[in-house]
Design a protein around this motif. Structure first.
Motif, short mmCIF file in Angstrom:
data_model
loop_
_atom_site.label_atom_id
_atom_site.label_comp_id
_atom_site.label_asym_id
_atom_site.label_seq_id
_atom_site.Cartn_x
_atom_site.Cartn_y
_atom_site.Cartn_z
N ASP A 70 0.85 -0.66 -0.19
CA ASP A 70 -0.18 0.14 0.28
C ASP A 70 1.07 1.37 0.20
O ASP A 70 2.60 1.12 0.65
CB ASP A 70 -1.13 -0.05 1.23
N ALA A 71 0.43 1.85 0.05
CA ALA A 71 0.84 3.30 -0.48
C ALA A 71 1.50 4.33 0.69
O ALA A 71 3.01 4.54 0.37
CB ALA A 71 0.00 4.89 -1.12
N ASP A 72 1.11 3.49 1.91
CA ASP A 72 2.16 4.04 3.55
C ASP A 72 3.22 3.14 3.18
O ASP A 72 4.01 3.88 3.78
CB ASP A 72 0.49 4.39 4.49
N THR A 73 3.19 2.32 2.93
CA THR A 73 4.35 1.43 3.57
C THR A 73 5.22 2.07 3.21
O THR A 73 6.47 1.91 2.72
CB THR A 73 3.78 -0.47 3.60
N LEU A 74 5.07 1.58 1.08
CA LEU A 74 5.98 2.37 0.10
C LEU A 74 7.05 3.43 0.39
O LEU A 74 7.79 3.39 0.66
CB LEU A 74 5.22 2.16 -1.14
N LEU A 75 5.79 4.30 1.50
CA LEU A 75 6.72 5.86 1.31
C LEU A 75 7.21 6.03 2.73
O LEU A 75 8.20 5.78 2.82
CB LEU A 75 5.32 6.93 1.70
N ALA A 76 7.00 4.34 3.47
CA ALA A 76 7.82 4.21 5.19
C ALA A 76 9.37 3.91 4.69
O ALA A 76 10.62 3.71 4.53
CB ALA A 76 7.36 3.84 6.01
N GLU A 77 8.79 2.36 3.53
CA GLU A 77 10.52 2.03 3.12
C GLU A 77 11.13 2.94 1.83
O GLU A 77 12.32 3.08 2.29
CB GLU A 77 10.23 0.97 2.20
N LEU A 78 10.55 3.71 1.82
CA LEU A 78 11.32 5.25 0.39
C LEU A 78 12.65 5.84 1.76
O LEU A 78 13.53 6.23 1.88
CB LEU A 78 10.66 4.83 -0.48
N LYS A 79 11.28 6.00 2.60
CA LYS A 79 12.44 7.00 3.81
C LYS A 79 13.07 6.26 4.59
O LYS A 79 13.96 7.03 4.99
CB LYS A 79 11.19 7.46 4.32
N ALA A 80 12.80 5.21 5.25
CA ALA A 80 13.74 4.48 5.30
C ALA A 80 14.89 4.42 4.59
O ALA A 80 16.23 4.23 4.89
CB ALA A 80 13.50 3.07 5.87
N GLU A 81 15.07 4.00 3.76
CA GLU A 81 15.74 3.84 2.40
C GLU A 81 17.18 5.54 2.52
O GLU A 81 18.01 5.13 2.26
CB GLU A 81 15.47 3.08 1.29
N ALA A 82 16.45 6.57 2.60
CA ALA A 82 17.36 7.50 2.20
C ALA A 82 17.94 7.81 3.58
O ALA A 82 18.90 8.67 3.55
CB ALA A 82 15.73 8.75 1.66
N ARG A 83 17.16 7.61 4.67
CA ARG A 83 18.04 7.70 5.69
C ARG A 83 19.06 6.73 5.98
O ARG A 83 20.22 7.19 5.92
CB ARG A 83 17.14 7.41 6.99
N ARG A 84 18.56 5.23 5.11
CA ARG A 84 20.45 4.62 5.16
C ARG A 84 21.50 5.56 4.43
O ARG A 84 22.66 5.01 4.62
CB ARG A 84 19.97 2.69 5.42
N ARG A 85 20.80 5.91 3.20
CA ARG A 85 22.01 6.10 2.40
C ARG A 85 22.44 7.54 2.49
O ARG A 85 23.60 8.09 2.28
CB ARG A 85 21.14 6.40 0.97
#
Length: 91
Positions: free
Chosen positions: A75-90
């Motif tokens: 779902d959109a919320d899960t995808l957004l959370a995953e993208l934000k987490a990936e951005a933080r890791r980078r």
């Protein structure tokens, strides 16, 4: 090009297009209507070559995506959370 290699074709232009060609010749940008048409055809051929390269790139990306494995529902919320987490890791 030699005249023997040339082929005569008839084309229909709008009055505006014909006026543009006349203006290009009168201003010295081109020597003749034929020169304008040859230049336009060269540009068209270049555009078609770029289009074919873009289509090949899209096809490759599609094929790679299809070969990457089974998709998953998200779902959109899960995808957004995953993208934000990936951005933080980078960082």
């Amino acid at each position: 090009m030699k005249a023997t290699n040339m082929r005569t074709l008839t084309v229909s232009l709008t009055p505006h297009q014909a006026a543009m060609m006349e203006s290009a010749i009168e201003s010295g940008g081109y020597a003749s209507n034929s020169e304008i048409v040859r230049d336009a055809l060269r540009l068209w051929a270049q555009r078609e070559e770029v289009r074919q390269m873009e289509l090949a790139s899209l096809k490759k990306a599609y094929d790679e995506g299809m070969a990457s494995g089974e998709g998953r529902a998200v779902d959109a919320d899960t995808l957004l959370a995953e993208l934000k987490a990936e951005a933080r890791r980078r960082g």
